[in-house]
Design a protein around this motif. Structure first.
Motif, PDB file in Angstrom:
ATOM      1  N   LYS A  17     -61.066  32.899   9.344  1.00 57.75           N
ATOM      2  CA  LYS A  17     -61.574  32.556  10.675  1.00 57.75           C
ATOM      3  C   LYS A  17     -60.363  32.411  11.600  1.00 57.75           C
ATOM      4  CE  LYS A  17     -65.487  29.881   8.924  1.00 57.75           C
ATOM      5  NZ  LYS A  17     -65.957  28.520   8.634  1.00 57.75           N
ATOM      6  N   PRO A  18     -60.558  32.612  12.901  1.00 56.93           N
ATOM      7  CA  PRO A  18     -59.399  32.498  13.799  1.00 56.93           C
ATOM      8  C   PRO A  18     -58.989  31.043  14.097  1.00 56.93           C
ATOM      9  CG  PRO A  18     -61.372  33.142  15.014  1.00 56.93           C
ATOM     10  CD  PRO A  18     -61.768  33.070  13.583  1.00 56.93           C
ATOM     11  N   ASP A  19     -59.808  30.071  13.668  1.00 48.73           N
ATOM     12  CA  ASP A  19     -59.544  28.655  13.987  1.00 48.73           C
ATOM     13  C   ASP A  19     -58.124  28.254  13.599  1.00 48.73           C
ATOM     14  OD1 ASP A  19     -62.176  29.399  13.524  1.00 48.73           O
ATOM     15  OD2 ASP A  19     -62.834  27.374  13.076  1.00 48.73           O
ATOM     16  N   PRO A  20     -57.415  27.587  14.526  1.00 45.31           N
ATOM     17  CA  PRO A  20     -56.054  27.161  14.200  1.00 45.31           C
ATOM     18  C   PRO A  20     -56.038  26.045  13.158  1.00 45.31           C
ATOM     19  CG  PRO A  20     -56.699  26.342  16.374  1.00 45.31           C
ATOM     20  CD  PRO A  20     -57.833  27.207  15.878  1.00 45.31           C
ATOM     21  N   VAL A  21     -54.930  25.926  12.459  1.00 44.64           N
ATOM     22  CA  VAL A  21     -54.774  24.847  11.470  1.00 44.64           C
ATOM     23  C   VAL A  21     -54.099  23.676  12.181  1.00 44.64           C
ATOM     24  CG1 VAL A  21     -53.769  24.219   9.240  1.00 44.64           C
ATOM     25  CG2 VAL A  21     -54.470  26.596   9.661  1.00 44.64           C
ATOM     26  N   PRO A  22     -54.740  22.484  12.171  1.00 42.95           N
ATOM     27  CA  PRO A  22     -54.136  21.336  12.867  1.00 42.95           C
ATOM     28  C   PRO A  22     -52.728  21.032  12.343  1.00 42.95           C
ATOM     29  CG  PRO A  22     -56.389  20.840  12.180  1.00 42.95           C
ATOM     30  CD  PRO A  22     -56.031  22.155  11.551  1.00 42.95           C
ATOM     31  N   GLU A  23     -51.881  20.561  13.248  1.00 38.96           N
ATOM     32  CA  GLU A  23     -50.466  20.312  12.897  1.00 38.96           C
ATOM     33  C   GLU A  23     -50.314  19.279  11.780  1.00 38.96           C
ATOM     34  OE1 GLU A  23     -47.551  21.749  13.593  1.00 38.96           O
ATOM     35  OE2 GLU A  23     -48.584  23.257  14.795  1.00 38.96           O
ATOM     36  N   VAL A  73     -53.018  39.463   6.984  1.00 42.09           N
ATOM     37  CA  VAL A  73     -51.741  39.136   7.647  1.00 42.09           C
ATOM     38  C   VAL A  73     -51.921  38.980   9.168  1.00 42.09           C
ATOM     39  CG1 VAL A  73     -49.386  39.995   8.079  1.00 42.09           C
ATOM     40  CG2 VAL A  73     -50.388  40.222   5.804  1.00 42.09           C
ATOM     41  N   VAL A  74     -52.882  39.702   9.747  1.00 38.75           N
ATOM     42  CA  VAL A  74     -53.119  39.512  11.188  1.00 38.75           C
ATOM     43  C   VAL A  74     -54.266  38.542  11.460  1.00 38.75           C
ATOM     44  CG1 VAL A  74     -52.117  41.664  12.053  1.00 38.75           C
ATOM     45  CG2 VAL A  74     -54.476  41.647  11.330  1.00 38.75           C
ATOM     46  N   GLU A  75     -55.215  38.469  10.545  1.00 37.57           N
ATOM     47  CA  GLU A  75     -56.390  37.604  10.749  1.00 37.57           C
ATOM     48  C   GLU A  75     -56.049  36.123  10.634  1.00 37.57           C
ATOM     49  OE1 GLU A  75     -60.061  40.072   8.920  1.00 37.57           O
ATOM     50  OE2 GLU A  75     -59.961  37.969   8.314  1.00 37.57           O
ATOM     51  N   ALA A  76     -55.187  35.784   9.709  1.00 37.81           N
ATOM     52  CA  ALA A  76     -54.861  34.371   9.479  1.00 37.81           C
ATOM     53  C   ALA A  76     -54.168  33.795  10.709  1.00 37.81           C
ATOM     54  CB  ALA A  76     -53.962  34.241   8.254  1.00 37.81           C
ATOM     55  N   PRO A  77     -54.512  32.568  11.110  1.00 38.46           N
ATOM     56  CA  PRO A  77     -53.860  31.995  12.291  1.00 38.46           C
ATOM     57  C   PRO A  77     -52.358  31.783  12.101  1.00 38.46           C
ATOM     58  CG  PRO A  77     -55.264  30.366  11.189  1.00 38.46           C
ATOM     59  CD  PRO A  77     -55.540  31.689  10.541  1.00 38.46           C
ATOM     60  N   VAL A  78     -51.946  31.628  10.847  1.00 41.91           N
ATOM     61  CA  VAL A  78     -50.510  31.453  10.584  1.00 41.91           C
ATOM     62  C   VAL A  78     -50.144  32.148   9.263  1.00 41.91           C
ATOM     63  CG1 VAL A  78     -50.843  29.151   9.571  1.00 41.91           C
ATOM     64  CG2 VAL A  78     -48.609  29.765  10.413  1.00 41.91           C
ATOM     65  N   PRO A 154     -50.500  34.378   4.211  1.00 39.93           N
ATOM     66  CA  PRO A 154     -51.495  34.133   5.255  1.00 39.93           C
ATOM     67  C   PRO A 154     -52.248  32.845   4.925  1.00 39.93           C
ATOM     68  CG  PRO A 154     -51.596  36.404   4.476  1.00 39.93           C
ATOM     69  CD  PRO A 154     -50.700  35.663   3.529  1.00 39.93           C
ATOM     70  N   LEU A 155     -52.481  32.041   5.951  1.00 36.17           N
ATOM     71  CA  LEU A 155     -53.010  30.681   5.743  1.00 36.17           C
ATOM     72  C   LEU A 155     -54.028  30.376   6.838  1.00 36.17           C
ATOM     73  CD1 LEU A 155     -52.420  27.753   4.492  1.00 36.17           C
ATOM     74  CD2 LEU A 155     -50.621  27.584   6.195  1.00 36.17           C
ATOM     75  N   GLY A 156     -55.214  29.938   6.437  1.00 34.92           N
ATOM     76  CA  GLY A 156     -56.223  29.586   7.432  1.00 34.92           C
ATOM     77  C   GLY A 156     -57.545  29.244   6.770  1.00 34.92           C
ATOM     78  N   TYR A 157     -58.553  29.006   7.612  1.00 34.95           N
ATOM     79  CA  TYR A 157     -59.878  28.669   7.074  1.00 34.95           C
ATOM     80  C   TYR A 157     -60.567  29.957   6.617  1.00 34.95           C
ATOM     81  CZ  TYR A 157     -58.856  24.099   8.867  1.00 34.95           C
ATOM     82  OH  TYR A 157     -58.251  22.889   9.086  1.00 34.95           O
ATOM     83  N   PRO A 158     -61.066  29.966   5.375  1.00 35.70           N
ATOM     84  CA  PRO A 158     -61.666  31.194   4.837  1.00 35.70           C
ATOM     85  C   PRO A 158     -62.906  31.624   5.627  1.00 35.70           C
ATOM     86  CG  PRO A 158     -61.341  29.552   3.095  1.00 35.70           C
ATOM     87  CD  PRO A 158     -61.071  28.854   4.389  1.00 35.70           C
TER      88      PRO A 158
END
Ligand SMILES: Cc1cc2nc3c(=O)[nH]c(=O)nc-3n(C[C@H](O)[C@H](O)[C@H](O)COP(=O)(O)O)c2cc1C
Length: 186
Positions: A17-23, A73-78, A154-158
């Motif tokens: 998902k494009p949602d950012p990961v909180p700091e 690699v592009v989908e993950a927010p980070v 790549p790291l983010g919400y699945p």
């Protein structure tokens, strides 16, 4: 989340998902990487947290055609980029201490998996990506010559829960005392 639940629950995630990961979440995950063991505590690693869309696109171009993690690699927010520093792990006063030479990849792998397990405990997905042109990736990110990019994570919400990838049974690869004497005889 309970430790074994995290270990069993972690799976490679390649759709985000494009949602950012909180700091604060990222901070805990980075602390888990930092806590990893390494040869004589050499910590021959660095991390580059890439969230810039243009840079992620450039990094994607370092993957060969057909790498299943290409979209990730592009989908993950980070993308956590693990950088290894050569000539420290496994060495003392510049001399390799074992016939294997540099242990940097081993150390970086442990730390990278610390990060992946911490991410899983936070409800995030990751995938280790090692099949890419590490020289090109290093140039893109300005990594100095005595260092190299080891792993893209790549790291983010699945966005999708992947199908579980099976493992071979313990009875196949655990031995008692001597190689070949099965620990779990059938
Ligand atoms: C060192 C290493 C390199 C990997 N490189 C890639 C890769 O380039 N592309 C990819 O899609 N998955 C890659 N993977 C993920 C593996 O394919 C995955 O971990 C394995 O199939 C087991 O699946 P699971 O992680 O879901 O349990 C890599 C994993 C490791 C440990």
């Amino acid at each position: 989340m309970e430790f074994y639940e995290v270990v069993r629950g972690r799976q490679s995630v390649r759709s985000f998902k494009p949602d950012p990961v909180p700091e604060d979440v990222l901070g805990r995950i980075l602390e888990a990487f930092r806590a990893a063991p390494s040869w004589a505590n050499t910590q021959a690693w660095e991390l580059i947290m890439v969230s810039d869309a243009g840079l992620k696109k450039s990094l994607q171009s370092t993957l060969p055609a057909g790498n299943p993690a290409t979209a990730a690699v592009v989908e993950a927010p980070v993308v956590a980029v693990v950088v290894g520093i050569a000539g420290r792990s496994g060495s003392y006063k510049g001399k390799a201490m074992t016939a294997r030479g540099d242990w940097m990849l081993f150390d970086a792998g442990i730390a990278a998996e610390h990060l992946a397990l911490a991410a899983a405990a936070e409800g995030l997905g990751t995938v280790h990506v090692a099949m890419f042109d590490f020289v090109k990736a290093g140039e893109l990110l300005g990594v100095p010559g005595d260092r190299s990019v080891v792993d893209l994570i790549p790291l983010g919400y699945p966005a999708r829960v992947p199908k579980r990838v099976e493992r071979k049974p313990l009875s196949e690869f655990v031995f008692r005392d001597r190689h070949g004497d099965r620990y779990f005889p059938n």
